[in-house]
Design an enzyme around this catalytic site. Structure first.
Site, PDB file in Angstrom:
ATOM      1  N   TYR A  21       0.806  -1.214   0.000  1.00  0.00           N
ATOM      2  CA  TYR A  21       0.000   0.000   0.000  1.00  0.00           C
ATOM      3  C   TYR A  21       0.842   1.269   0.000  1.00  0.00           C
ATOM      4  O   TYR A  21       0.300   2.369  -0.023  1.00  0.00           O
ATOM      5  CB  TYR A  21      -0.916   0.017   1.233  1.00  0.00           C
ATOM      6  CG  TYR A  21      -0.157  -0.141   2.537  1.00  0.00           C
ATOM      7  CD1 TYR A  21       0.383   0.962   3.183  1.00  0.00           C
ATOM      8  CD2 TYR A  21       0.045  -1.400   3.094  1.00  0.00           C
ATOM      9  CE1 TYR A  21       1.106   0.819   4.362  1.00  0.00           C
ATOM     10  CE2 TYR A  21       0.757  -1.551   4.266  1.00  0.00           C
ATOM     11  CZ  TYR A  21       1.281  -0.438   4.896  1.00  0.00           C
ATOM     12  OH  TYR A  21       1.991  -0.586   6.060  1.00  0.00           O
ATOM     13  N   THR A  23       5.370   2.394  -0.440  1.00  0.00           N
ATOM     14  CA  THR A  23       6.513   2.561  -1.335  1.00  0.00           C
ATOM     15  C   THR A  23       6.889   1.304  -2.111  1.00  0.00           C
ATOM     16  O   THR A  23       7.744   1.368  -2.995  1.00  0.00           O
ATOM     17  CB  THR A  23       7.751   3.064  -0.566  1.00  0.00           C
ATOM     18  OG1 THR A  23       8.137   2.084   0.403  1.00  0.00           O
ATOM     19  CG2 THR A  23       7.464   4.398   0.111  1.00  0.00           C
ATOM     20  N   LEU A  24       6.243   0.177  -1.835  1.00  0.00           N
ATOM     21  CA  LEU A  24       6.472  -1.027  -2.629  1.00  0.00           C
ATOM     22  C   LEU A  24       5.576  -1.079  -3.868  1.00  0.00           C
ATOM     23  O   LEU A  24       5.780  -1.903  -4.753  1.00  0.00           O
ATOM     24  CB  LEU A  24       6.256  -2.287  -1.773  1.00  0.00           C
ATOM     25  CG  LEU A  24       7.325  -2.554  -0.719  1.00  0.00           C
ATOM     26  CD1 LEU A  24       6.880  -3.652   0.243  1.00  0.00           C
ATOM     27  CD2 LEU A  24       8.654  -2.927  -1.371  1.00  0.00           C
ATOM     28  N   GLU A  90      11.465  -3.389   6.091  1.00  0.00           N
ATOM     29  CA  GLU A  90      10.413  -2.810   6.929  1.00  0.00           C
ATOM     30  C   GLU A  90      10.785  -2.757   8.412  1.00  0.00           C
ATOM     31  O   GLU A  90      10.038  -2.220   9.220  1.00  0.00           O
ATOM     32  CB  GLU A  90       9.098  -3.585   6.744  1.00  0.00           C
ATOM     33  CG  GLU A  90       8.588  -3.606   5.315  1.00  0.00           C
ATOM     34  CD  GLU A  90       8.121  -2.249   4.804  1.00  0.00           C
ATOM     35  OE1 GLU A  90       8.208  -1.248   5.539  1.00  0.00           O
ATOM     36  OE2 GLU A  90       7.672  -2.182   3.648  1.00  0.00           O
TER      37      GLU A  90
END
Length: 142
Positions: A21, A23-24, A90
């Site tokens: 949802y 920066t990926l 993360e």
């Protein structure tokens, strides 16, 4: 049972769905880490969650069901090695933790997917909630 069938079966069992949802997502700074993974489509969370972006560069998803919005994102198929790499990115378990949630595709199919939630949300719970994280930078990155 042939050896190749067993190997393929084991390989398939290592794949997991990943809901992204922030920066990926495609077009964002960390997408290159999953660009080689199978894109399964655009999805949204089946439950409402609060998502905030207090620093504008990346969002936090808070595990408080029923508050906020059905979060829009993308679904990818990833293997365990990729999940370990993403866990490092993360900051699991200090900054984020990973949990399985349900997401809904454009055909209203419900599927399970791994998702990253922020670990310490108390400083962010009063921020404005977002439905979709948009890239805060222009194409030049400025």
């Amino acid at each position: 049972m042939s050896a190749s069938f067993v190997i393929n079966l084991q390989k398939e069992s290592l794949m997991k769905n990943l809901f992204v949802y922030g920066t990926l997502k495609a077009g964002f700074s960390n997408h290159y880490l999953i660009a080689d993974c199978n894109f399964l489509g655009k999805v949204k969370t089946s439950k409402k969650y609060p998502m905030v972006a207090p620093h504008y560069a990346f969002p936090y998803l808070i595990e408080k069901e029923g508050i906020g919005y059905h979060i829009e994102g993308e679904l990818f198929s990833v293997d365990d090695n990729k999940l370990r790499l993403l866990d490092e990115l993360e900051g699991v378990p200090e900054h984020y933790y990973r949990k399985s949630i349900e997401v809904i595709d454009v055909h209203e199919n419900v599927v399970s997917a791994e998702c990253y939630f922020v670990t310490n949300f108390k400083n962010f719970i009063d921020n404005e909630y977002l439905k979709n994280f948009e890239n805060p930078f222009n194409e030049d990155g400025a």
